[in-house]
Design a protein around this motif. Structure first.
Motif, PDB file in Angstrom:
ATOM      1  N   MET A   1       0.887  -1.089   0.013  1.00 52.01           N
ATOM      2  CA  MET A   1      -0.194  -0.195  -0.016  1.00 52.01           C
ATOM      3  C   MET A   1       0.749   1.104   0.040  1.00 52.01           C
ATOM      4  O   MET A   1       0.612   2.297  -0.727  1.00 52.01           O
ATOM      5  N   LEU A   2       2.020   1.332   0.599  1.00 51.46           N
ATOM      6  CA  LEU A   2       2.938   2.345   0.864  1.00 51.46           C
ATOM      7  C   LEU A   2       3.715   2.707  -0.624  1.00 51.46           C
ATOM      8  O   LEU A   2       3.478   3.641  -0.832  1.00 51.46           O
ATOM      9  N   LYS A   3       3.883   1.390  -1.207  1.00 55.37           N
ATOM     10  CA  LYS A   3       4.423   1.564  -2.433  1.00 55.37           C
ATOM     11  C   LYS A   3       3.520   2.196  -3.493  1.00 55.37           C
ATOM     12  O   LYS A   3       3.888   3.046  -4.319  1.00 55.37           O
ATOM     13  N   ARG A   4       2.400   1.968  -3.408  1.00 57.40           N
ATOM     14  CA  ARG A   4       1.239   2.617  -4.297  1.00 57.40           C
ATOM     15  C   ARG A   4       1.230   3.955  -4.087  1.00 57.40           C
ATOM     16  O   ARG A   4       1.103   4.681  -5.197  1.00 57.40           O
ATOM     17  N   THR A   5       1.030   4.455  -2.933  1.00 52.77           N
ATOM     18  CA  THR A   5       0.744   5.576  -2.671  1.00 52.77           C
ATOM     19  C   THR A   5       2.054   6.370  -3.027  1.00 52.77           C
ATOM     20  O   THR A   5       1.993   7.776  -3.284  1.00 52.77           O
ATOM     21  N   ARG A   6       3.331   6.062  -3.052  1.00 53.48           N
ATOM     22  CA  ARG A   6       4.376   6.618  -3.385  1.00 53.48           C
ATOM     23  C   ARG A   6       4.419   6.958  -4.818  1.00 53.48           C
ATOM     24  O   ARG A   6       4.977   7.992  -5.000  1.00 53.48           O
ATOM     25  N   GLU A   7       3.926   5.924  -5.548  1.00 54.42           N
ATOM     26  CA  GLU A   7       3.815   6.202  -6.915  1.00 54.42           C
ATOM     27  C   GLU A   7       3.221   7.233  -7.331  1.00 54.42           C
ATOM     28  O   GLU A   7       3.244   8.157  -8.145  1.00 54.42           O
ATOM     29  N   LEU A   8       1.814   7.504  -6.496  1.00 55.93           N
ATOM     30  CA  LEU A   8       1.069   8.614  -6.670  1.00 55.93           C
ATOM     31  C   LEU A   8       1.543   9.932  -6.357  1.00 55.93           C
ATOM     32  O   LEU A   8       1.200  10.820  -6.710  1.00 55.93           O
ATOM     33  N   ARG A   9       2.536   9.740  -5.062  1.00 56.99           N
ATOM     34  CA  ARG A   9       3.040  11.020  -4.582  1.00 56.99           C
ATOM     35  C   ARG A   9       4.057  11.551  -5.416  1.00 56.99           C
ATOM     36  O   ARG A   9       4.179  12.773  -5.446  1.00 56.99           O
ATOM     37  N   ILE A  10       4.586  10.820  -6.432  1.00 53.20           N
ATOM     38  CA  ILE A  10       5.447  11.239  -7.390  1.00 53.20           C
ATOM     39  C   ILE A  10       4.729  12.268  -8.573  1.00 53.20           C
ATOM     40  O   ILE A  10       5.141  13.479  -8.778  1.00 53.20           O
ATOM     41  N   ARG A  11       3.737  11.714  -8.778  1.00 46.71           N
ATOM     42  CA  ARG A  11       2.689  12.468  -9.914  1.00 46.71           C
ATOM     43  C   ARG A  11       2.226  13.826  -8.977  1.00 46.71           C
ATOM     44  O   ARG A  11       2.014  14.924  -9.770  1.00 46.71           O
ATOM     45  N   ASP A  12       1.730  13.626  -7.561  1.00 40.19           N
ATOM     46  CA  ASP A  12       1.407  14.867  -6.976  1.00 40.19           C
ATOM     47  C   ASP A  12       2.679  15.951  -6.968  1.00 40.19           C
ATOM     48  O   ASP A  12       2.322  17.047  -7.190  1.00 40.19           O
ATOM     49  N   LYS A  13       3.578  15.577  -6.848  1.00 39.46           N
ATOM     50  CA  LYS A  13       4.694  16.407  -6.725  1.00 39.46           C
ATOM     51  C   LYS A  13       5.161  17.029  -8.224  1.00 39.46           C
ATOM     52  O   LYS A  13       5.436  18.178  -8.192  1.00 39.46           O
ATOM     53  N   LEU A  14       5.037  16.352  -9.133  1.00 44.32           N
ATOM     54  CA  LEU A  14       5.099  16.877 -10.418  1.00 44.32           C
ATOM     55  C   LEU A  14       4.053  18.086 -10.680  1.00 44.32           C
ATOM     56  O   LEU A  14       4.291  19.040 -11.446  1.00 44.32           O
ATOM     57  N   PHE A  15       2.876  17.484 -10.297  1.00 48.21           N
ATOM     58  CA  PHE A  15       1.862  18.489 -10.656  1.00 48.21           C
ATOM     59  C   PHE A  15       2.110  20.036  -9.879  1.00 48.21           C
ATOM     60  O   PHE A  15       1.942  21.026 -10.126  1.00 48.21           O
ATOM     61  N   ILE A  16       2.744  19.800  -8.330  1.00 50.85           N
ATOM     62  CA  ILE A  16       2.976  21.140  -7.612  1.00 50.85           C
ATOM     63  C   ILE A  16       3.952  21.771  -8.221  1.00 50.85           C
ATOM     64  O   ILE A  16       3.971  22.880  -8.367  1.00 50.85           O
ATOM     65  N   ASP A  17       5.003  21.017  -8.930  1.00 46.42           N
ATOM     66  CA  ASP A  17       6.084  21.486  -9.397  1.00 46.42           C
ATOM     67  C   ASP A  17       5.450  22.462 -10.719  1.00 46.42           C
ATOM     68  O   ASP A  17       6.029  23.500 -11.013  1.00 46.42           O
TER      69      ASP A  17
END
Length: 385
Positions: free
Chosen positions: A252-268
């Motif tokens: 579950m943590l690995k899956r959310t980490r993948e989503l987190r990468i996209r979230d950071k790219l969006f904020i960038d």
């Protein structure tokens, strides 16, 4: 031929080097001269001096493994729109400043070299370690005053409603060393960033680690609360503590980490929008800053002059009346002169109070000029905001 000459001179060179190496640790301190630990006043520094300077710089800008998110500042608009002109506050100008000031604080935080990343986000529901928010208390070209609060993802408040203020110096308007994009308010943004950096660098390493774990869990909780909430508990005061943490191999943590990468790219990607907005408003805003500075300073001086005259005039008026009244109670030969002196003093005091009316009018005129500048920029910025 050149190689032969170098080889032929090599023994002599090595002998000289050996001499300096063997004597470097035996510096004499006789004859009133200090040891080699004393730094030179001018000229090249010793190697060890250069190392000390470099180390001190690294201590000032020690990198802390935390991300910081800056929210647009609260424009602090009056509830009654009739008060806009009275307080010299124009809504679109203030909203534009709220966004621009957030960008300037972000840039100052980035330049401090303290944080893993610094970004501007539109709301506090974005995911990060630290959140910088605040309110614009004053901004009139000459004076700027901001209230700043820094909150951790755990709910702990590191800086609460701290007020920062700065008065622009006249020379800053014409300083030839300033770049064309130099903001007259820059010192206050640097001060805020410096304070936040100092505060964060004092955090225990364990607290920094926990904040990073909580950040990941809070992001995961927004997708799967029933799974990630079990690792945290939140007190009635809103402070979140870890009870445990999932392993790095947790699926579950690995899956959310993948989503987190996209979230950071969006904020960038959002940073481009904030940067473009700040650039688009700059020319008009810079002109307003400079013109408003002149009017604000003139209004402040006229107001100070008015108040000073009123105080002096009232004191003189009261003193003159008292002096004349005292003279009326006596029949001495000097009573008439005292009464005349009291009357003259009272009249002078009244004259000073009356002259303050002109200063009051000057202050009102400069204030109205500031409002005209604000109205103009308010219209210009509305579509951009």
């Amino acid at each position: 031929a050149i190689g032969t000459k170098i080889i032929s001179r090599l023994p002599t060179f090595l002998t000289v080097v050996a001499f300096f190496v063997s004597t470097s640790g035996c510096v004499a301190t006789t004859g009133g001269y200090s040891s080699s630990n004393t730094p030179y006043a001018v000229g090249p520094a010793r190697m060890q001096e250069k190392i000390v300077v470099a180390d001190s710089n690294r201590e000032k800008h020690e990198v802390v493994d935390l991300s910081v998110l800056v929210l647009p500042l609260d424009p602090n608009l009056p509830n009654n729109t009739d008060e806009y002109a009275e307080e010299g506050i124009w809504p679109e100008l203030r909203r534009a400043e709220g966004n621009r000031f957030a960008v300037k604080i972000r840039d100052a935080l980035s330049e401090s070299g303290t944080f893993r990343s610094a970004r501007v986000v539109p709301g506090k529901d974005a995911t990060g370690n630290l959140y910088v928010g605040g309110k614009i208390l004053q901004s009139n070209g000459e004076n700027i005053k901001l209230s700043i609060t820094v909150t951790a993802i755990t709910g702990e408040v590191l800086i609460k409603n701290k007020v920062y203020s700065h008065r622009v110096k006249e020379y800053e308007l014409e300083n030839p060393r300033n770049r064309s994009d130099y903001d007259l308010y820059q010192p206050i943004f640097d001060e805020i960033a410096w304070d936040i950096s100092k505060k964060v660098q004092k955090l225990p390493e364990r607290q920094v680690t926990d904040m990073n774990i909580v950040e990941e869990l809070r992001f995961g909780e927004s997708f799967s609360p029933e799974y990630f909430s079990a690792y945290m508990e939140t007190s009635e005061k809103g402070i979140t503590r870890l009870t445990s943490a999932p392993a790095d191999e947790d699926m579950m943590l690995k899956r959310t980490r993948e989503l987190r990468i996209r979230d950071k790219l969006f904020i960038d990607d959002l940073q481009k929008d904030y940067n473009n907005f700040s650039i688009q408003m700059w020319d008009a805003y810079q002109l307003w800053q400079r013109q408003s500075y002149v009017e604000s300073k003139a209004a402040r001086k006229a107001k100070t002059k008015e108040i000073g005259k009123k105080i002096l005039g009232v004191v003189a008026l009261a003193g003159g009346i008292a002096l004349a009244a005292t003279a009326g109670d006596t029949n001495s030969s000097g009573a008439a002169a005292q009464a005349l002196g009291g009357t003259v003093l009272a009249a002078a005091g009244f004259g000073v109070v009356a002259s303050s009316v002109g200063d009051s009018a000057d202050a009102a005129m400069h204030k109205e000029s500031m409002n005209e500048l604000g109205r103009s920029l308010n219209i210009d910025l509305a579509p951009k905001v």
